[in-house]
Design a protein around this motif. Structure first.
Motif, PDB file in Angstrom:
ATOM      1  N   LEU A 150     -10.034   2.675 -12.589  1.00 17.98           N
ATOM      2  CA  LEU A 150     -10.018   4.033 -12.036  1.00 17.98           C
ATOM      3  C   LEU A 150      -9.931   4.021 -10.512  1.00 17.98           C
ATOM      4  N   PHE A 151     -10.542   3.012  -9.904  1.00 14.70           N
ATOM      5  CA  PHE A 151     -10.447   2.911  -8.443  1.00 14.70           C
ATOM      6  C   PHE A 151      -9.012   2.641  -8.017  1.00 14.70           C
ATOM      7  N   LEU A 152      -8.311   1.778  -8.754  1.00 15.44           N
ATOM      8  CA  LEU A 152      -6.898   1.516  -8.472  1.00 15.44           C
ATOM      9  C   LEU A 152      -6.056   2.769  -8.711  1.00 15.44           C
ATOM     10  N   LEU A 153      -6.394   3.506  -9.777  1.00 16.88           N
ATOM     11  CA  LEU A 153      -5.697   4.754 -10.056  1.00 16.88           C
ATOM     12  C   LEU A 153      -5.905   5.757  -8.922  1.00 16.88           C
ATOM     13  N   TYR A 154      -7.127   5.816  -8.410  1.00 16.81           N
ATOM     14  CA  TYR A 154      -7.443   6.693  -7.283  1.00 16.81           C
ATOM     15  C   TYR A 154      -6.656   6.287  -6.040  1.00 16.81           C
ATOM     16  N   HIS A 155      -6.573   4.969  -5.827  1.00 15.15           N
ATOM     17  CA  HIS A 155      -5.931   4.468  -4.613  1.00 15.15           C
ATOM     18  C   HIS A 155      -4.418   4.713  -4.620  1.00 15.15           C
ATOM     19  N   PHE A 156      -3.784   4.564  -5.784  1.00 17.76           N
ATOM     20  CA  PHE A 156      -2.331   4.653  -5.842  1.00 17.76           C
ATOM     21  C   PHE A 156      -1.811   6.011  -6.307  1.00 17.76           C
ATOM     22  N   SER A 157      -2.720   6.865  -6.734  1.00 13.09           N
ATOM     23  CA  SER A 157      -2.274   8.177  -7.202  1.00 13.09           C
ATOM     24  C   SER A 157      -2.004   9.106  -6.013  1.00 13.09           C
ATOM     25  N   TYR A 158      -0.969   9.974  -6.176  1.00 11.47           N
ATOM     26  CA  TYR A 158      -0.641  10.934  -5.117  1.00 11.47           C
ATOM     27  C   TYR A 158      -1.143  12.334  -5.434  1.00 11.47           C
ATOM     28  N   ALA A 159      -1.392  12.599  -6.709  1.00  8.63           N
ATOM     29  CA  ALA A 159      -1.864  13.930  -7.104  1.00  8.63           C
ATOM     30  C   ALA A 159      -3.340  14.072  -6.757  1.00  8.63           C
TER      31      ALA A 159
END
Length: 253
Positions: free
Chosen positions: A144-153
């Motif tokens: 989830l941290f990686l998702l947070y880091h790479f997500s633009y939304a």
């Protein structure tokens, strides 16, 4: 040379396992014929080979119960329960039958307040399960941290951030619970009194004052050891020193 040794060990293990299965079947047949003492000899022969199982200890408890052997029946039921704590038959025979044969009526002092809540939470799972929950929490946090880091939304980043923090907290909490559970398990050292009557002393010597007497089948907690004596605690929090030969530790295999 080493492969040959491993092959011989494997063959020996299979032979012992097969022999123990035959002994177990013979012991069960003797038990069903009412030959309880002979059945016990067969079951104990399996124990001497180093094989342990809840079924074996349960049957040993049953056979000793049939012979009114109070301490051995409770001892073996407790060992069966230790290996399979959720088995209903073991609990029923231990609490419903065997423990009713004991002489000592000792009240249990219940835990109260915050300590009771903590212990209930800690004992929800075993140490291994708490550790697995911690590992899963860390993995979820990283994803989830990686998702947070790479997500633009923005909405996705917000959700990923919050859930990742929850996962991290869960992992840390589970680690604490795992260590606490391990600590509780180490302190838990139950034993069964095997002496017909044992005089519990205030100190670890025979000339000290007698504080109370215990009889066969009573369950105690072993707190410490000094030479040939064990310091024990009862469920009502009474403590004293008992000769080591008068009790058997349940967790010893």
């Amino acid at each position: 040379m080493k492969p040959l040794v491993n092959l011989l060990l494997c063959f020996f293990s299979v032979f012992v396992f097969s022999q123990n299965n035959q002994l177990f079947d013979e012991a069960n047949a003797l038990y069903n014929d009412g030959k309880y003492a002979e059945a016990i000899d067969k079951y104990e022969a399996i124990l001497e080979s180093g094989q342990h199982s809840p079924e074996l200890y349960f049957n040993l408890g049953n056979a000793n119960y049939k012979l009114n052997n109070i301490a051995p029946s409770i001892y073996y039921y407790e060992k069966a329960k230790l290996l399979n704590p959720q088995d209903a038959d073991i609990k029923n025979n231990l609490v419903g039958y065997a423990q009713n044969m004991t002489i000592d009526a000792i009240e249990t002092v219940p835990q109260v307040g915050f300590a009771r809540i903590i212990n209930n939470v800690v004992n929800t799972f075993s140490k291994d399960i708490w550790a697995k929950i911690a590992v899963i929490g860390v993995i979820v946090f990283v994803i989830l941290f990686l998702l947070y880091h790479f997500s633009y939304a923005t909405s996705k980043k917000r959700v990923a951030f919050v859930v990742s923090l929850v996962s991290l907290f869960s992992a840390c909490f589970s680690v604490v619970m795992a260590f606490q559970k391990e600590s509780l398990d180490k302190k838990d050292n139950p034993a069964i009194v095997f002496a017909k009557e044992s005089r519990v002393k205030s100190e670890a010597n025979r000339t000290s004052e007698e504080v109370f007497r215990l009889h066969e089948g009573t369950k105690v907690q072993v707190l410490e050891t000094y030479e040939d004596w064990k310091k024990i605690q009862l469920s009502d929090k009474s403590t004293g020193w008992i000769p080591s030969k008068d009790i058997k530790i349940i967790k010893t295999f």
